[in-house]
Motif scaffolding. Structure first.
Motif, short mmCIF file in Angstrom:
data_model
loop_
_atom_site.label_atom_id
_atom_site.label_comp_id
_atom_site.label_asym_id
_atom_site.label_seq_id
_atom_site.Cartn_x
_atom_site.Cartn_y
_atom_site.Cartn_z
N TYR A 1 1.69 -15.67 -12.03
CA TYR A 1 0.97 -16.38 -13.40
C TYR A 1 -0.41 -16.77 -13.35
CZ TYR A 1 6.14 -16.20 -13.95
OH TYR A 1 7.54 -15.84 -14.08
N TRP A 2 -0.96 -16.94 -12.29
CA TRP A 2 -2.26 -17.47 -12.06
C TRP A 2 -3.35 -17.00 -13.24
CZ3 TRP A 2 -3.45 -17.65 -6.33
CH2 TRP A 2 -2.59 -18.50 -5.83
N TRP A 3 -3.39 -15.53 -13.34
CA TRP A 3 -4.32 -15.04 -14.18
C TRP A 3 -3.87 -14.63 -15.76
CZ3 TRP A 3 -4.87 -14.21 -8.90
CH2 TRP A 3 -5.89 -14.94 -8.54
N GLU A 4 -2.61 -15.09 -15.96
CA GLU A 4 -1.83 -14.36 -17.01
C GLU A 4 -2.41 -15.03 -18.39
OE1 GLU A 4 1.19 -12.71 -19.18
OE2 GLU A 4 1.22 -12.85 -16.76
N THR A 5 -2.80 -14.18 -19.21
CA THR A 5 -3.39 -14.56 -20.59
C THR A 5 -2.26 -13.87 -21.60
OG1 THR A 5 -5.44 -14.31 -20.10
CG2 THR A 5 -5.21 -14.26 -22.03
N MET A 6 -1.92 -14.72 -22.61
CA MET A 6 -0.88 -14.17 -23.56
C MET A 6 -1.60 -14.18 -24.84
SD MET A 6 2.75 -16.33 -22.77
CE MET A 6 3.47 -15.50 -23.68
N THR A 7 -1.40 -13.14 -25.52
CA THR A 7 -2.03 -13.02 -27.08
C THR A 7 -1.03 -12.99 -27.93
OG1 THR A 7 -3.97 -11.71 -25.81
CG2 THR A 7 -3.68 -11.68 -28.39
#
Length: 89
Positions: free
Chosen positions: A60-66
């Protein structure tokens, strides 16, 4: 028999979105729509699990949700893991 008004779905303010599709009023097309939620693809998740396997919560460290509008596909909000939700105008 009484005439019934159509039931309007309850909309969620954009700054209160959660990580699931929700009903919002799109500021771009002005329709009441269900959002679509997009995150990082499976390939990147697999890469993170292989490269950083000994570290907890690594996927989840670099997770970006849109969040996107279900009608016009405009981006409504984004959120990086551990950061505040950013509403896009």
């Amino acid at each position: 028999m009484e005439s019934q008004e159509p039931i309007q779905p309850t909309t969620v303010p954009l700054d209160k979105l959660r990580a699931l599709p929700q009903t919002v009023e799109c500021p771009h097309c002005h329709n009441i729509v269900k959002t679509s939620v997009q995150g990082r693809g499976k390939g990147m998740q697999r890469f993170m699990n292989v490269m950083f396997w000994p570290l907890p919560d690594r996927r989840y460290w670099w997770e970006t949700m849109t969040w996107r509008c279900g009608e016009c596909e405009a981006a409504l909000a984004t959120q990086k893991n551990g950061k505040d939700l950013k509403v896009l105008k």
